[in-house]
Design a protein around this motif. Structure first.
Motif, PDB file in Angstrom:
ATOM      1  N   ARG A  23       0.822  -1.210   0.000  1.00  0.00           N
ATOM      2  CA  ARG A  23       0.000   0.000   0.000  1.00  0.00           C
ATOM      3  C   ARG A  23       0.855   1.258   0.000  1.00  0.00           C
ATOM      4  O   ARG A  23       0.567   2.219  -0.701  1.00  0.00           O
ATOM      5  N   MET A  24       1.924   1.221   0.812  1.00  0.00           N
ATOM      6  CA  MET A  24       2.778   2.401   0.891  1.00  0.00           C
ATOM      7  C   MET A  24       3.526   2.621  -0.418  1.00  0.00           C
ATOM      8  O   MET A  24       3.700   3.753  -0.857  1.00  0.00           O
ATOM      9  N   ARG A  25       3.951   1.511  -1.044  1.00  0.00           N
ATOM     10  CA  ARG A  25       4.611   1.637  -2.345  1.00  0.00           C
ATOM     11  C   ARG A  25       3.667   2.252  -3.368  1.00  0.00           C
ATOM     12  O   ARG A  25       4.029   3.151  -4.116  1.00  0.00           O
ATOM     13  N   LEU A  26       2.422   1.746  -3.346  1.00  0.00           N
ATOM     14  CA  LEU A  26       1.409   2.271  -4.278  1.00  0.00           C
ATOM     15  C   LEU A  26       1.151   3.751  -4.028  1.00  0.00           C
ATOM     16  O   LEU A  26       1.053   4.543  -4.959  1.00  0.00           O
ATOM     17  N   GLU A  27       1.045   4.114  -2.751  1.00  0.00           N
ATOM     18  CA  GLU A  27       0.726   5.500  -2.423  1.00  0.00           C
ATOM     19  C   GLU A  27       1.856   6.434  -2.860  1.00  0.00           C
ATOM     20  O   GLU A  27       1.616   7.473  -3.488  1.00  0.00           O
ATOM     21  N   THR A  28       3.097   6.056  -2.543  1.00  0.00           N
ATOM     22  CA  THR A  28       4.247   6.866  -2.956  1.00  0.00           C
ATOM     23  C   THR A  28       4.292   6.936  -4.476  1.00  0.00           C
ATOM     24  O   THR A  28       4.512   7.993  -5.063  1.00  0.00           O
ATOM     25  N   GLY A  29       4.060   5.779  -5.099  1.00  0.00           N
ATOM     26  CA  GLY A  29       4.075   5.713  -6.556  1.00  0.00           C
ATOM     27  C   GLY A  29       3.019   6.600  -7.185  1.00  0.00           C
ATOM     28  O   GLY A  29       3.264   7.276  -8.182  1.00  0.00           O
ATOM     29  N   LEU A  30       1.827   6.633  -6.576  1.00  0.00           N
ATOM     30  CA  LEU A  30       0.726   7.414  -7.127  1.00  0.00           C
ATOM     31  C   LEU A  30       1.003   8.915  -6.990  1.00  0.00           C
ATOM     32  O   LEU A  30       0.746   9.696  -7.905  1.00  0.00           O
ATOM     33  N   ARG A  31       1.564   9.309  -5.834  1.00  0.00           N
ATOM     34  CA  ARG A  31       1.971  10.709  -5.661  1.00  0.00           C
ATOM     35  C   ARG A  31       2.949  11.108  -6.759  1.00  0.00           C
ATOM     36  O   ARG A  31       2.862  12.169  -7.355  1.00  0.00           O
ATOM     37  N   ALA A  33       3.324   9.579  -9.647  1.00  0.00           N
ATOM     38  CA  ALA A  33       2.623   9.499 -10.940  1.00  0.00           C
ATOM     39  C   ALA A  33       1.914  10.809 -11.259  1.00  0.00           C
ATOM     40  O   ALA A  33       1.927  11.279 -12.399  1.00  0.00           O
ATOM     41  N   LEU A  34       1.291  11.403 -10.218  1.00  0.00           N
ATOM     42  CA  LEU A  34       0.544  12.652 -10.401  1.00  0.00           C
ATOM     43  C   LEU A  34       1.439  13.774 -10.916  1.00  0.00           C
ATOM     44  O   LEU A  34       1.027  14.574 -11.742  1.00  0.00           O
ATOM     45  N   GLY A  35       2.663  13.792 -10.419  1.00  0.00           N
ATOM     46  CA  GLY A  35       3.568  14.873 -10.796  1.00  0.00           C
ATOM     47  C   GLY A  35       4.393  14.569 -12.034  1.00  0.00           C
ATOM     48  O   GLY A  35       5.113  15.421 -12.524  1.00  0.00           O
ATOM     49  N   LEU A  60     -12.193   7.706 -18.077  1.00  0.00           N
ATOM     50  CA  LEU A  60     -11.772   6.715 -17.086  1.00  0.00           C
ATOM     51  C   LEU A  60     -10.256   6.786 -16.934  1.00  0.00           C
ATOM     52  O   LEU A  60      -9.518   6.703 -17.912  1.00  0.00           O
ATOM     53  N   VAL A  61      -9.821   6.951 -15.691  1.00  0.00           N
ATOM     54  CA  VAL A  61      -8.393   7.181 -15.460  1.00  0.00           C
ATOM     55  C   VAL A  61      -7.595   5.879 -15.517  1.00  0.00           C
ATOM     56  O   VAL A  61      -8.093   4.807 -15.154  1.00  0.00           O
ATOM     57  N   ARG A  62      -6.391   5.950 -16.050  1.00  0.00           N
ATOM     58  CA  ARG A  62      -5.437   4.842 -16.052  1.00  0.00           C
ATOM     59  C   ARG A  62      -4.088   5.348 -15.573  1.00  0.00           C
ATOM     60  O   ARG A  62      -3.765   6.520 -15.754  1.00  0.00           O
ATOM     61  N   TRP A  63      -3.323   4.443 -14.983  1.00  0.00           N
ATOM     62  CA  TRP A  63      -1.991   4.787 -14.498  1.00  0.00           C
ATOM     63  C   TRP A  63      -0.984   3.988 -15.314  1.00  0.00           C
ATOM     64  O   TRP A  63      -0.944   2.768 -15.225  1.00  0.00           O
ATOM     65  N   HIS A  64      -0.232   4.725 -16.120  1.00  0.00           N
ATOM     66  CA  HIS A  64       0.793   4.058 -16.908  1.00  0.00           C
ATOM     67  C   HIS A  64       2.087   4.024 -16.103  1.00  0.00           C
ATOM     68  O   HIS A  64       2.844   4.980 -16.062  1.00  0.00           O
ATOM     69  N   HIS A  65       2.320   2.884 -15.448  1.00  0.00           N
ATOM     70  CA  HIS A  65       3.462   2.729 -14.556  1.00  0.00           C
ATOM     71  C   HIS A  65       4.677   2.301 -15.379  1.00  0.00           C
ATOM     72  O   HIS A  65       4.573   1.381 -16.191  1.00  0.00           O
ATOM     73  N   PRO A  66       5.840   2.972 -15.162  1.00  0.00           N
ATOM     74  CA  PRO A  66       7.001   2.676 -16.005  1.00  0.00           C
ATOM     75  C   PRO A  66       7.447   1.209 -15.940  1.00  0.00           C
ATOM     76  O   PRO A  66       7.912   0.671 -16.941  1.00  0.00           O
ATOM     77  N   GLU A  67       7.291   0.555 -14.782  1.00  0.00           N
ATOM     78  CA  GLU A  67       7.703  -0.847 -14.697  1.00  0.00           C
ATOM     79  C   GLU A  67       6.528  -1.814 -14.758  1.00  0.00           C
ATOM     80  O   GLU A  67       6.636  -2.886 -15.339  1.00  0.00           O
ATOM     81  N   VAL A  87      -8.452  13.169  -3.999  1.00  0.00           N
ATOM     82  CA  VAL A  87      -8.776  14.570  -4.269  1.00  0.00           C
ATOM     83  C   VAL A  87      -7.832  15.127  -5.337  1.00  0.00           C
ATOM     84  O   VAL A  87      -8.276  15.756  -6.300  1.00  0.00           O
ATOM     85  N   GLN A  88      -6.535  14.843  -5.185  1.00  0.00           N
ATOM     86  CA  GLN A  88      -5.573  15.297  -6.202  1.00  0.00           C
ATOM     87  C   GLN A  88      -5.771  14.558  -7.527  1.00  0.00           C
ATOM     88  O   GLN A  88      -5.649  15.159  -8.594  1.00  0.00           O
ATOM     89  N   VAL A  89      -6.065  13.259  -7.442  1.00  0.00           N
ATOM     90  CA  VAL A  89      -6.343  12.502  -8.673  1.00  0.00           C
ATOM     91  C   VAL A  89      -7.543  13.132  -9.382  1.00  0.00           C
ATOM     92  O   VAL A  89      -7.513  13.367 -10.594  1.00  0.00           O
ATOM     93  N   GLY A  90      -8.580  13.451  -8.616  1.00  0.00           N
ATOM     94  CA  GLY A  90      -9.782  14.056  -9.183  1.00  0.00           C
ATOM     95  C   GLY A  90      -9.504  15.404  -9.829  1.00  0.00           C
ATOM     96  O   GLY A  90     -10.055  15.725 -10.882  1.00  0.00           O
ATOM     97  N   GLU A  91      -8.647  16.199  -9.185  1.00  0.00           N
ATOM     98  CA  GLU A  91      -8.278  17.494  -9.768  1.00  0.00           C
ATOM     99  C   GLU A  91      -7.576  17.284 -11.099  1.00  0.00           C
ATOM    100  O   GLU A  91      -7.843  17.985 -12.072  1.00  0.00           O
TER     101      GLU A  91
END
Ligand code: C2E
Ligand code: CA
Ligand code: CA
Ligand code: CA
Length: 278
Positions: A23-31, A33-35, A60-67, A87-91
């Motif tokens: 979960r923490m990896r995903l959360e850091t990764g998503l932060r 990803a946003l930037g 519909l949102v997708r996350w293109h993860h480099p790995e 909230v940031q994803v929504g923005e």
């Protein structure tokens, strides 16, 4: 037999640690990803049954993860909701959808409505202002935008939620009630919501026509929508039998793999041109 109590405790806490680490990896990764431009939108066409025309699309949102490649929203939206990052994803999603609408508008494509999913945590008194500011910045009429909200959004403080809904619809932005029938919103409240469209959840569409309960639920939702003067759309339409049932039941719009999967922007644009004979 098996492990001792003590061993079990160790196993459980190791599992838990792994879950938390993931979960923490995903959360850091998503932060990150946003930037770093790793999020993108796909667009699933919505069709008017009367005309056969594409009249909108769900972004519909997708996350293109480099790995890890393309990560579907089911794998990160629930986490983003739990951490508040949604909230940031929504923005980001609202911004990206409006930028896309502006570019389609400038390219002279037919005016369609882009629907953006909004989760409960984004549905605050700051939302109407943000929507209005974003539309203005992209020079878009409010008719380009629609917000899809779920019943869970409506469960918190009803009067506050209705106040926010009223401010959004006053802008001319449409609201639809997503996954309708799967939550717990009471029918007595339904008439108070300034909703344009009810969206029949895929779990009901799937059972059409073989499951008589799903057929009954779908046609009941359609008739509720008609009587409350709302439009009604069915999601997850995959077969011609489902389409025929929905059409004969008076459903207004459809969306699903039978017509199209969610498409990258360029492919959606091609589908739109072709559908409109442009
Ligand atoms: P949803 O809002 O119910 O979106 C519909 C989902 O059903 C999408 O999955 C879509 O690709 C899928 N779908 C559409 N037609 C069919 C069909 O005919 N058959 C089947 N089996 N599936 C179909 P997706 O894109 O994976 O999105 C899943 C969920 O993630 C969405 O469910 C929504 O709740 C959430 N989501 C997606 N994008 C966003 C976003 O930008 N913000 C928020 N808050 N949530 C989002
Ligand atoms: Ca949706
Ligand atoms: Ca839905
Ligand atoms: Ca759904």
């Amino acid at each position: 037999s098996g492990h001792s109590e003590e061993e079990n405790v160790t196993f459980y806490s190791q599992d838990m640690n792994q879950g938390m680490q993931e979960r923490m990896r995903l959360e850091t990764g998503l932060r990150h990803a946003l930037g770093h431009g790793q999020l993108l939108l796909h667009y699933q066409p919505k069709f008017a049954l009367a005309s056969g025309r594409i009249i909108g699309a769900e972004a519909l949102v997708r996350w293109h993860h480099p790995e890890r490649g393309m990560i579907p929203p089911a794998e990160f939206i629930p986490l983003a909701e739990a951490t508040g990052l949604v909230v940031q994803v929504g923005e980001w999603v609202l911004e990206a959808a409006c930028a896309q609408a502006q570019s389609w508008k400038q390219a002279g494509l037919p005016p369609i409505r882009l629907a953006v999913n909004v989760s409960a945590r984004e549905f605050t008194s700051a939302l109407p202002g943000r929507v209005s500011e974003t539309l203005a910045r992209y020079g878009l009429e409010p008719s380009w935008l629609e917000l899809e909200i779920t019943e869970s959004t409506l469960m918190h403080n009803i009067d506050r939620v209705i106040g926010i809904m009223d401010r959004i619809t006053a802008l001319g932005v449409a609201l639809s009630l997503d996954d309708f029938g799967t939550g717990y919103s009471s029918l007595s409240y339904l008439k108070r919501f300034p909703i344009d469209t009810l969206k029949i959840d895929r779990s009901f569409t799937t059972g059409i026509p073989s499951d008589s309960n799903d057929c009954a639920i779908a046609s009941t939702i359609i008739s509720i929508a008609q009587q409350l003067k709302h439009k009604v759309i069915a999601e997850g339409v995959e077969t011609v039998e489902q389409l025929a049932f929905l059409k004969s039941s008076g459903c207004d719009e459809v969306q699903g793999y039978l017509f199209s999967r969610p498409l990258p922007a360029a492919e959606f644009e091609r589908a739109l041109r072709e559908n409109w004979g442009l």
